[in-house]
Scaffold this active site. Structure first.
Site, PDB file in Angstrom:
ATOM      1  N   GLU A  16       0.822  -1.388  -0.038  1.00  0.00           N
ATOM      2  CA  GLU A  16      -0.139  -0.024  -0.080  1.00  0.00           C
ATOM      3  C   GLU A  16       0.874   1.315   0.003  1.00  0.00           C
ATOM      4  O   GLU A  16       0.438   2.154  -0.632  1.00  0.00           O
ATOM      5  CB  GLU A  16      -1.005   0.189   0.996  1.00  0.00           C
ATOM      6  N   LEU A  17       2.204   1.067   0.728  1.00  0.00           N
ATOM      7  CA  LEU A  17       2.614   2.358   0.882  1.00  0.00           C
ATOM      8  C   LEU A  17       3.191   2.591  -0.507  1.00  0.00           C
ATOM      9  O   LEU A  17       3.136   3.974  -0.982  1.00  0.00           O
ATOM     10  CB  LEU A  17       3.945   1.950   1.756  1.00  0.00           C
ATOM     11  N   LYS A  18       3.905   1.931  -1.347  1.00  0.00           N
ATOM     12  CA  LYS A  18       4.490   1.865  -2.746  1.00  0.00           C
ATOM     13  C   LYS A  18       3.140   2.643  -3.566  1.00  0.00           C
ATOM     14  O   LYS A  18       3.534   3.600  -4.118  1.00  0.00           O
ATOM     15  CB  LYS A  18       4.841   0.868  -3.307  1.00  0.00           C
ATOM     16  N   SER A 443      18.038  -2.327 -18.697  1.00  0.00           N
ATOM     17  CA  SER A 443      16.573  -2.288 -18.544  1.00  0.00           C
ATOM     18  C   SER A 443      15.978  -0.961 -18.990  1.00  0.00           C
ATOM     19  O   SER A 443      16.487   0.201 -18.849  1.00  0.00           O
ATOM     20  CB  SER A 443      16.004  -2.603 -17.030  1.00  0.00           C
ATOM     21  N   ASP A 609      25.737  -8.548 -14.213  1.00  0.00           N
ATOM     22  CA  ASP A 609      25.832  -7.545 -13.095  1.00  0.00           C
ATOM     23  C   ASP A 609      25.991  -8.079 -11.933  1.00  0.00           C
ATOM     24  O   ASP A 609      25.481  -8.883 -11.533  1.00  0.00           O
ATOM     25  CB  ASP A 609      24.077  -7.086 -13.305  1.00  0.00           C
ATOM     26  N   GLU A 675      27.933   3.505 -10.295  1.00  0.00           N
ATOM     27  CA  GLU A 675      27.395   4.700  -9.894  1.00  0.00           C
ATOM     28  C   GLU A 675      28.296   5.852  -9.610  1.00  0.00           C
ATOM     29  O   GLU A 675      29.149   5.714  -8.657  1.00  0.00           O
ATOM     30  CB  GLU A 675      26.381   4.591  -8.961  1.00  0.00           C
ATOM     31  N   HIS A 704      17.580   7.255 -10.395  1.00  0.00           N
ATOM     32  CA  HIS A 704      16.634   7.133  -9.257  1.00  0.00           C
ATOM     33  C   HIS A 704      15.884   8.372  -8.980  1.00  0.00           C
ATOM     34  O   HIS A 704      15.062   8.413  -8.162  1.00  0.00           O
ATOM     35  CB  HIS A 704      17.567   6.635  -8.021  1.00  0.00           C
TER      36      HIS A 704
END
Length: 768
Positions: A16-18, A443, A609, A675, A704
């Protein structure tokens, strides 16, 4: 003997939070709807733990994005760029300010980047890194902890059960970074401690009896400065917060090397992790026997894995502790917050019963504390039942042939045919790539349409043929878009994959995927770690058909995309009945066979990866060698089977890499992407002391965050990289995969990236 919990999952049983956060970010709901869902999740969590009869239940362990960011807001550690945005400051209970720090802000003429993000110790959870000025001021900026305390009073009825949770002051400073080099972050301790004291005493005035201060820094190799700061901090807290019970918690390893720091510290209880380091118990008990009042909290339930607790082992530790210091000075708990495990095993309906019977999620783990208490009081039947379940064997767990293969690995199996400088010449001659070649990490956006397609296929509303046809259409689309952007090396987009680890778990023997085993990775990003329950084997091609189809649609090079053995291991819940290295080698053999199949099918670049290599590193340096021995061996086993002309890529992200570059070089990948953009190329400092021998793509924009980078800022990062690295070795790529982003921002960002690379070829070329 008190039973307590250090923290509970905050995403909600159905994520639910997402869903509510992403709806809020998309302007589909207002802040009231957002807060309402958060309140419901907290209430459900408290009720669940209350029903499990815990004596102390955590409060303030809920977060809309990240608990470290929550601490920054509580303490007023908010940088000026975010405070300067008038449309978000002091609006909606600071929630927009909070999200702008986590995600960046690009709107109404404002363009502010997100704060840096990195891994929480050696887990796959990401936290937002606090940023400190030399004269950093601290204050009580947010009321979240106090508001949630009032909520919990209404649910739990007895205030004696409520235990607010805070990251301790020393660990909080340790987790942050200095904005400038002219000071050490630990020098801020005298500024921050008065605010902690105010917060603690304010909680005490509201009737709180216990407060939990998390100090995981205690399990690290602390510097002398950090030790001095710790003694000062808790000397002050002991002096000014004497009328409240403080539970000082450590987790993820042992505190034996730092236990002397507690000599003159007056806290009421200490929590130690006996899952990750059970050997520390005797030394801690020896220290406690000299103390007269301090309570010892035993972290017995594994908060990072999903297997049932071995009650016999736990009871042995409990009885030894009671024997040494008395039952009234013993608490029992999970070893760490249950943030790292799924919520409820009862929502799993497709797991083989022999496996499911051995599993335990967050809800079941807090009930395991009840079982342990009952066994201590004489209930032998619970102990016998637990022992029977754990010992019960099945053919699904073991395969003799697979086990034997891991014992026959030779030196030849883990070596490329020739060293990198020879391979590089052959590859450059073969590929004819320009300077600063451009690519992506793998991706592309996973849209609602793709998720709906996958859901229909899973429900058998779509045939295999129709599903494959639609996935191929997505691949054709992404190939065309990459060609329009003029990327040099393309990818197939990974539209057939739900997750970079889960996809492979569905195709390997010995690993399973759960139905609802979601765990928070960062913010609204949730993952479903697979469960490694048995010996692992590859039963057929996993990626070859999709990669070869993509290659057939373009004259440009397509990278084959695989997940490495260490990452599959680290991002799964791993069997605990054999050394982890053996499981890694089993996965590596499976990936090796896939690599060979891709090469035989004509794929000339293969990316394996390993974003989890750094996070798997033991927290104490004395244990690093044994970790790197098996983890590097596993990667090389998976990658060394190819010809010199086949280029092996790997990818790592969102961890601190400066101190392990020698080991990264030992992987011997032809190209590594990493990164660096959120930290403004700080990673490049490592190259002042270490000359990285192979090719590298320091990520030039942060995926992100939804903000779109400009050509100029990307060029600036490329220029910085060119001053530290040989130009012929530099690749240009985003920080990470693009699956969580939207198509519009992805396409513009990649266009800007390729423009910056072309600019660099003109301005930074040795011949310019």
């Amino acid at each position: 003997m008190l039973k307590h919990n250090l923290g509970y999952p905050r995403i909600g049983i159905r994520r639910e939070l997402k869903k509510v956060c992403e709806a809020y970010w998309s302007n589909k709901i207002d802040s009231n709807a957002l807060f309402e869902v958060g309140k419901k999740i907290r209430e459900e969590n408290w009720k669940t733990q209350d029903k499990a009869d815990l004596d102390l239940i955590p409060c303030n362990d809920f977060s809309f994005y990240d608990h470290v960011l929550d601490m920054s807001l509580l303490l007023g550690v908010v940088s000026e760029p975010y405070l300067s945005i008038p449309v978000i400051h002091n609006h909606n209970n600071n929630i927009d300010l909070y999200f702008s720090m986590a995600r960046g802000f690009q709107k109404n003429g404002w363009d502010i980047k997100a704060m840096e993000m990195t891994k929480w110790f050696n887990t796959n959870y990401h936290y937002i890194v606090p940023e400190f000025d030399k004269n950093q001021k601290f204050s009580i900026f947010s009321n979240k902890i106090f508001d949630e305390l009032e909520e919990s009073k209404n649910i739990l009825k007895s205030i004696k059960k409520i235990k607010p949770v805070l990251i301790g002051p020393v660990s909080y400073l340790f987790l942050g970074k200095e904005k400038e080099k002219s000071f050490h972050k630990m020098d801020l301790i005298e500024n921050i401690i008065p605010i902690y004291i105010k917060i603690i005493n304010k909680l005490k005035d509201k009737g709180i009896n216990w407060i939990q201060l998390d100090e995981p820094i205690l399990v690290l190799d602390m510097s002398e400065k950090e030790k001095k700061v710790f003694k000062y901090a808790y000397g002050e807290i002991s002096k000014f917060c004497s009328k409240i019970n403080i539970l000082l918690t450590s987790y993820f390893d042992g505190i034996s090397e730092n236990i002397s720091l507690l000599q003159d510290v007056s806290v009421q209880a200490l929590h130690i992790d006996l899952v990750e380091n059970s050997n520390q118990l005797e030394q801690v008990l020896s220290f406690f026997s000299k103390e007269s009042k301090m309570i010892l909290s035993l972290g017995l339930i594994d908060g990072r894995n999903i297997w049932k607790n071995n009650y016999a082992n736990s009871i042995q530790k409990i009885k030894r502790t009671i024997e040494s210091i008395g039952e009234d000075r013993v608490m029992i708990a999970p070893n760490c917050s249950l943030l790292h495990v799924p919520i409820d095993i009862e929502y799993e309906n497709s797991i083989h019963i022999d496996i499911k019977n051995k599993m335990s999620f967050a809800k079941q783990k807090i009930y395991e504390l009840n079982d342990l208490e009952k066994i201590v009081k004489g209930n032998k039947s619970i102990l016998l039942s637990n022992s029977y379940i754990l010992k019960k064997s099945s053919s699904i767990f073991h395969d003799k042939k697979i086990k034997e293969r891991t014992t026959k690995i030779t030196e030849q199996d883990i070596q490329r045919k020739n060293p990198f400088h020879i391979r590089q010449k052959k590859q450059k001659k073969k590929f004819h790539l320009p300077l600063f070649p451009t690519t992506t990490i793998g991706s592309f956006p996973q849209t609602k349409e793709i998720r709906s397609l996958r859901n229909k296929f899973r429900k058998k509303e779509l045939s295999q043929e129709k599903y494959d046809e639609k996935i191929k259409n997505f691949i054709i689309y992404v190939i065309k878009e990459q060609e329009k952007i003029d990327l040099d090396v393309l990818v197939h987009g990974e539209f057939e994959r739900t997750d970079m680890v889960e996809y492979f778990s569905d195709k390997l023997k010995g690993i399973l995927s759960t139905d609802n085993g979601w765990v928070q990775s960062y913010g609204s990003r949730c993952v479903k770690p697979p469960v490694i329950y048995g010996d692992i084997d590859r039963v057929g091609d996993m990626t070859v058909e999709w990669i070869c189809f993509a290659q057939s649609k373009t004259k440009k090079l397509i990278k084959g995309m695989l997940t490495g053995p260490v990452t599959i291991l680290q991002w799964s819940f791993v069997r605990d009945d054999q050394p982890i290295s053996l499981t890694a080698y089993q996965i590596a053999w499976a990936i090796r066979e896939e690599v060979l199949s891709l090469e035989k099918s004509g794929i000339q670049m293969i990316q394996i990866d390993e974003p989890a290599l750094r996070e798997g590193l033991p927290l104490k340096k004395k244990n690093w060698k044994s970790y790197f021995d098996w983890s590097i061996k596993a990667f090389r086993l998976s990658s060394s089977v190819v010809k010199d002309e086949t280029q092996i890529h790997t990818h790592m992200c969102y961890s601190e890499f400066n101190d392990i570059f020698k080991h990264i070089a030992d992987l011997d990948a032809d190209v590594i992407t990493m990164e660096t953009s959120r930290s403004k190329m700080e990673l490049l400092k490592a190259f002042s002391v270490f000359s990285y021998p192979n090719e590298i793509g320091p990520g030039v924009y942060d995926i992100h965050s939804p903000r779109i980078p400009t050509v100029e800022e990307i060029f600036d990062l490329i220029e910085k990289a060119s001053k530290k690295l040989p130009i012929k070795n530099i690749w240009i790529n985003p920080d990470c995969g693009l699956k969580t982003r939207k198509w519009k921002e992805v396409l513009i960002s990649l266009k800007n990236m390729t423009k910056a690379a072309k600019m660099a070829r003109i301005k930074l070329s040795p011949h310019s």
